[in-house]
Design an enzyme around this catalytic site. Structure first.
Site, PDB file in Angstrom:
ATOM      1  N   LYS A   5     -12.815   4.762  16.384  1.00 54.97           N
ATOM      2  CA  LYS A   5     -12.667   6.085  16.129  1.00 54.97           C
ATOM      3  C   LYS A   5     -13.142   6.455  15.156  1.00 54.97           C
ATOM      4  O   LYS A   5     -13.360   8.226  15.283  1.00 54.97           O
ATOM      5  CB  LYS A   5     -11.293   5.948  16.664  1.00 54.97           C
ATOM      6  CG  LYS A   5      -9.986   5.818  16.240  1.00 54.97           C
ATOM      7  CD  LYS A   5      -9.515   7.046  15.603  1.00 54.97           C
ATOM      8  CE  LYS A   5      -8.243   5.602  14.377  1.00 54.97           C
ATOM      9  NZ  LYS A   5      -8.008   7.109  13.198  1.00 54.97           N
ATOM     10  N   GLN A  58     -12.786   6.287   5.394  1.00 60.62           N
ATOM     11  CA  GLN A  58     -12.503   4.946   6.238  1.00 60.62           C
ATOM     12  C   GLN A  58     -13.924   4.948   6.922  1.00 60.62           C
ATOM     13  O   GLN A  58     -14.134   3.643   7.436  1.00 60.62           O
ATOM     14  CB  GLN A  58     -11.552   4.743   6.961  1.00 60.62           C
ATOM     15  CG  GLN A  58     -10.383   4.310   5.910  1.00 60.62           C
ATOM     16  CD  GLN A  58     -10.730   2.827   5.475  1.00 60.62           C
ATOM     17  OE1 GLN A  58     -10.787   2.033   5.049  1.00 60.62           O
ATOM     18  NE2 GLN A  58      -9.848   3.395   3.634  1.00 60.62           N
ATOM     19  N   GLY A  97       0.755  -1.255  -0.070  1.00 60.46           N
ATOM     20  CA  GLY A  97      -0.087  -0.195   0.429  1.00 60.46           C
ATOM     21  C   GLY A  97       0.760   0.773   0.139  1.00 60.46           C
ATOM     22  O   GLY A  97       1.968   1.458   0.525  1.00 60.46           O
ATOM     23  N   SER A  98       0.067   2.289  -0.744  1.00 66.50           N
ATOM     24  CA  SER A  98       1.523   3.398  -0.415  1.00 66.50           C
ATOM     25  C   SER A  98       0.478   4.730  -1.205  1.00 66.50           C
ATOM     26  O   SER A  98       0.946   5.823  -1.355  1.00 66.50           O
ATOM     27  CB  SER A  98       2.257   3.660  -2.015  1.00 66.50           C
ATOM     28  OG  SER A  98       1.682   2.972  -3.002  1.00 66.50           O
ATOM     29  N   GLY A  99      -1.092   4.392  -0.128  1.00 65.41           N
ATOM     30  CA  GLY A  99      -1.609   6.118  -0.311  1.00 65.41           C
ATOM     31  C   GLY A  99      -0.005   6.901   0.707  1.00 65.41           C
ATOM     32  O   GLY A  99       0.588   6.913   0.787  1.00 65.41           O
TER      33      GLY A  99
END
Length: 347
Positions: free
Chosen positions: A208, A301, A12-14
């Site tokens: 959260k 998210q 992943g590379s966000g």
């Protein structure tokens, strides 16, 4: 410690994935007795200004789309083929949106080293067959590896800028995995604590974000800091209740780690979930339209988690037991009046 040098791959590379790859790239050089120097990163290939994103990262050492202005170490190597990025890895670091976890893990079967361990930095839960699942457990199930988890008060841009922060690693194996992962992630500016409650850690990391949606709704309604603090307090109670009710072995102490109350405060003050929810109020747009406008192709998210948690609570006939989590869902997805969220504080 008598172990072979560990090959590390970041999946992943966000913005968070790139910030973590930068940190890991520094740490493997610092601990060259434990880790191989090259850190491979799987990058979902895109074109930016007529160039491939992998080419930009490998040549210019910068993820210009998701972490602009931050230099990546020269030992961080971007690959567009996820199997090549993960091949023979001893440590797989999963930092990708949770809607891509299953497809990505299925493609990695049999690729990693037989003694591979994994760690999930994914802040979300999965709802399947009327049950809530932890992504660390799902990664373990699909790949046949032990999977720990990391979560904390960690805005990606601040970690990348080396502003001091804390984070928590939850792992089943404190003696081996805990020590190796502490070496991999701990720095002078990123202080790591290791706990055994990997379940509670992931409950905090997922829920959260839903509470931060409530904080953003509050900000969008111009309710002020007193009200937002009430949402944070109520949210922390519901997070703890959710973990204790539906998962065994969740410790109250976990909610006072960085992965708990600290992450909740940070996300409600400055995270993308709060930002998206604030913009959503009064916009007459869907939440998906607002996310697309504000997040440069990434997801908040919290909205997805709110939907999945609501489906789970509905299946359990327990929506009334979690009024804040339920109210967030109704405002975002059923277009209930935004002001109705205040009712969740009256319970």
């Amino acid at each position: 410690m008598g172990i072979q040098k560990q090959k590390v791959s970041v999946i992943g590379s966000g913005n968070w994935g790139s910030a973590i790859a930068r940190l890991i790239g520094q740490n493997v050089k610092k601990h060259s007795d434990m880790f191989e120097e090259t850190v491979r990163v799987w990058v979902f290939e895109e074109e930016v200004n007529g160039r491939k994103l992998t080419e930009i990262i490998n040549h210019d050492h910068e993820n210009v789309k998701y972490l602009p202005g931050i230099q990546l170490p020269d030992n961080v190597v971007a690959l567009s083929d996820v199997r090549e990025a993960a091949r023979d890895a001893n440590i797989l670091v999963f930092v990708l949106p949770h809607q891509f976890v299953y497809r990505t893990c299925e493609s990695l079967r049999g690729v990693a080293d037989s003694n591979c361990r994994a760690i999930s930095l994914i802040k979300g839960l999965d709802f399947r067959d009327d049950e809530i699942l932890l992504f660390s457990d799902e990664i373990s199930r699909i790949l046949g590896v032990e999977c720990s988890a990391l979560s904390g008060a960690n805005l990606a841009s601040e970690v990348a800028e080396e502003k001091y922060g804390e984070s928590t690693i939850g792992t089943k194996n404190l003696d081996i995995d805990g020590k190796i992962l502490h070496k991999l992630f701990h720095t002078d500016y990123f202080n790591i604590s290791v706990i055994g409650d990997y379940t509670g850690l992931q409950i905090c990391g997922a829920l959260k974000n839903v509470v931060a949606i409530a904080a953003g709704i509050s900000d969008g309604l111009k309710y002020g800091n007193n009200t937002k603090s009430a949402f944070i307090r109520r949210g922390l109670l519901e997070m703890r209740k959710f973990g204790k009710t539906f998962f065994g072995g969740v410790h109250t102490e976990t909610f006072f780690e960085s992965c708990g109350v600290a992450d909740l405060i940070t996300t409600c003050a400055g995270g993308r979930n709060r930002k998206v929810a604030e913009a959503f109020i009064g916009s007459n747009k869907t939440i998906e339209e607002v996310e697309k406008e504000l997040l440069n192709g990434q997801k908040s998210q919290g909205t997805t988690t709110a939907l999945e948690v609501h489906r789970f609570l509905e299946a359990k006939k327990m929506t009334n037991e979690f009024p804040l989590l339920t109210s967030v869902y109704k405002v975002i997805y059923e277009r209930a009046p935004a002001e109705s969220i205040i009712d969740a504080l009256q319970h």
